[in-house]
Enzyme design. Sequence first.
Site, PDB file in Angstrom:
ATOM      1  N   ASP A  46       0.824  -1.204   0.000  1.00  0.00           N
ATOM      2  CA  ASP A  46       0.000   0.000   0.000  1.00  0.00           C
ATOM      3  C   ASP A  46       0.865   1.265   0.000  1.00  0.00           C
ATOM      4  OD1 ASP A  46      -2.107   1.849   0.455  1.00  0.00           O
ATOM      5  OD2 ASP A  46      -3.218   0.332   1.577  1.00  0.00           O
ATOM      6  N   THR A  87      -6.903   3.474  -2.251  1.00  0.00           N
ATOM      7  CA  THR A  87      -6.703   2.078  -1.863  1.00  0.00           C
ATOM      8  C   THR A  87      -7.782   1.148  -2.400  1.00  0.00           C
ATOM      9  OG1 THR A  87      -5.524   2.731   0.142  1.00  0.00           O
ATOM     10  CG2 THR A  87      -6.482   0.525   0.113  1.00  0.00           C
ATOM     11  N   ARG A 171     -10.624  -3.377   3.265  1.00  0.00           N
ATOM     12  CA  ARG A 171     -10.736  -3.289   1.806  1.00  0.00           C
ATOM     13  C   ARG A 171      -9.542  -3.925   1.103  1.00  0.00           C
ATOM     14  NH1 ARG A 171     -10.001   1.793   4.026  1.00  0.00           N
ATOM     15  NH2 ARG A 171      -8.230   3.069   3.334  1.00  0.00           N
ATOM     16  N   ASP A 313       1.260   2.410   3.971  1.00  0.00           N
ATOM     17  CA  ASP A 313       0.359   3.534   3.716  1.00  0.00           C
ATOM     18  C   ASP A 313       0.151   4.368   4.968  1.00  0.00           C
ATOM     19  OD1 ASP A 313      -1.665   4.805   1.792  1.00  0.00           O
ATOM     20  OD2 ASP A 313      -2.944   4.339   3.507  1.00  0.00           O
ATOM     21  N   ASP A 360      -1.060  -0.264  -4.779  1.00  0.00           N
ATOM     22  CA  ASP A 360      -2.412   0.216  -5.099  1.00  0.00           C
ATOM     23  C   ASP A 360      -2.410   1.691  -5.487  1.00  0.00           C
ATOM     24  OD1 ASP A 360      -1.681   1.023  -2.582  1.00  0.00           O
ATOM     25  OD2 ASP A 360      -3.667   0.755  -1.686  1.00  0.00           O
TER      26      ASP A 360
END
Length: 554
Positions: A46, A87, A171, A313, A360
Site C-alpha cells: 500500500d 486504496t 478493503r 500507507d 495500489d
Amino acid sequence: MRHFIPLLFFTLFITNLYAQHTNPRPFDLEKDLNANPKLVVGVVVDQMRYDYITRFWNHYGEDGFKKLVSKGFNLRNNHFNYIPTYTGPGHASVFSGAAPGTHGIIGNNWYDKFDEEYVYCVEDKSVEPVGTMDDAGKMSPHRLITTTVADENRLHTQMRGKTIGIALKDRGAVLPAGHTANAAYWFHGRDEGKWITSSFYTQELPQWVQKFNASGKVDSYLKPWTTLADINSYVESGVDINLFEGGFSGKEDTGFPYDLRTLKDGNGGYDIVKVTPYGNSLTTDFAIAALDGEQLGKDDITDFLTVSYSSTDYVGHNFGVNSKEIQDTYLRLDRDLARLLKALDQKVGAGNYTLFLTSDHGGVHVPAYLESVRIPSGYFDWDDLKKELNAFLSGKFANENLVENISNNQIFLNYDEVLKMEVSSEEIQQEIAHFLLQYERINRVFTREQLQSANYTEKIASAVDNGFNQKRSGDVVVILEPSVISYSRTGSTHGSGNNYDTHAPLIFYGKGIKAGSSLERTEIVDIAPTISALLGIPFPNGATGRPLYIVMKD
C-alpha cells in the site's frame, strides 16, 4: 569454391526454418496451455512508489526485494491508468484487470446519489461480524460489480481452488479475494487486537485463526520502534525531526525511538501497530500461518493467497514519503518479504508457486516540504470552493441549491433543483466548469457531458475517463495542479493522475516467469489478464488489460 560456402550456409538456414515449420516442437502443457502453479500469491504494498525499490536498494538484503528483482521480471514503467488513485480502487483494479469506470469501486468512500448518503467501498450492513461484536466486521465485496482473477480461478476449478485474502485494512483483504473467496481476514485494533472476518464468508473463525489471536503475537509488537540500522546511514531520506511529519499523540517530537506500549492508549489502542512497520510483520506472521491453516498449495489445483501490506500507507500518511520512518518501514518490509518467500519455498516448494508484487497507488512529497525547496505545490480547501461556487450559481441562476455534494474531487448536481430550472443540466455543468477554471490551484475540469460523449487518449483525460462510472460518479470532475492536495500540512497522501501517484512497482516471480526487466509501459489492469493467461483460465469478466507475454517463459 568461395561462392559455394555462403550458398551452403544459406541452404542449411532455409532447411532449418522449413524443418521448424513442418516439424514444430511437441505440445507442452505448461508452456502452451497453463503454468499450473500450486499457489498464486498476489502481494500489494500500500502506497509504494516505484522509486522505493531504487532509492533504498543498497540497504536491502539479498532475499527480499533484490531476490524478486534479480530472479523475477521487473516492469519498471508500470502505471495506474485512471483517477482516483486510492486504496479501494487500486486493489479492485489489480485483481479485476479493470478500471473503476468498469468495476465500480470509484473511491474508498463515495456519495451515493440515489440513496443520498456516503457509502464505504466494502461496508455491508446485511452481514454480521465474525470474531468481534464490532461493526468493523460488517464487510463484503458486494459493491464490486466485476469478478476478480481469484473468482475466475474458483469458477474454473469448480470451486476446488481456494482463495484467502489477508490485510490489516478490510478493503485490502476483501476486494482482492473477490466474491467467491473461502475467506478474507482483516485486523481489528482498538481495544481488541484481533484478526476478524464477516458472515459473508463463514459463521465462525477457524481454529487456526482463533489460535493465532490467542497467541499474544499482537502484544509482542507493542515495543519500542527504533531504526533497523544506524539512523545516520539513512542518507536516502530527510532529517529525522522536521515540520513535515504528523507523529503520535503523547510524543512531543517526530524523532526515533517510539515506545508503542507507552503511546498505545493515546493512539487508538492496538491500532498503533498499524502505523509502524510492525503491522507488516504481523501481516506476514498471519499469512504464513494461513499457509498451514488453510493448507494452501498442497495439491495440484491452484489456490490463491492475496496479501496486502497496509502499514506502508499508514506510515506514509503520517510521516511522508521522504521520512526516516518510511525508509525504516521499507527496510523492515524487505525482511518480511524474505520471510514470506522462505515460508513459501518450504511449505509450497520452490518453483511451485507464482507471485506478483505491486502497489495500489503511490504518494506525493509533502507539499509543505516541496514549498520549502521552491517546487510548485500547495494545498486546496474544498469548503472554501463550495461557498464560492454556491454564491456564483446563486447569482447566475438565482438558485443556491444546485450542488448536492462535493467529494472525491467531484461535484454532484441536485437534480430535483435542476428540473425546476429552465436551463439544462449540461448548461449548468458548463457554467460550473467555466467558473472552476478561473479558480486558483485548479488545473483542468471535465463535465459529465464531455466524459459520456468523448473518447480520450491523452494521459490525464484518459485517466479521468477510465475512473468515471456513469451511475456512481458525479457531474463535474476537478483536477488540481500537480503536488496540490487537500490534506494536512504534515504527511503524504495520494489520489491524482500524476506520476508520483501512478508509477507503481510490478514484479512477477516464480513458476512460469522468466528473469528480466522492461521499460515498456504497462498498466495495473494488465496484471489479472497476465495471471489468467498463465493459468489458462478466463479473464475477469470486466478486464480491459492485456496479458504481458514478455514476463512468461517461452
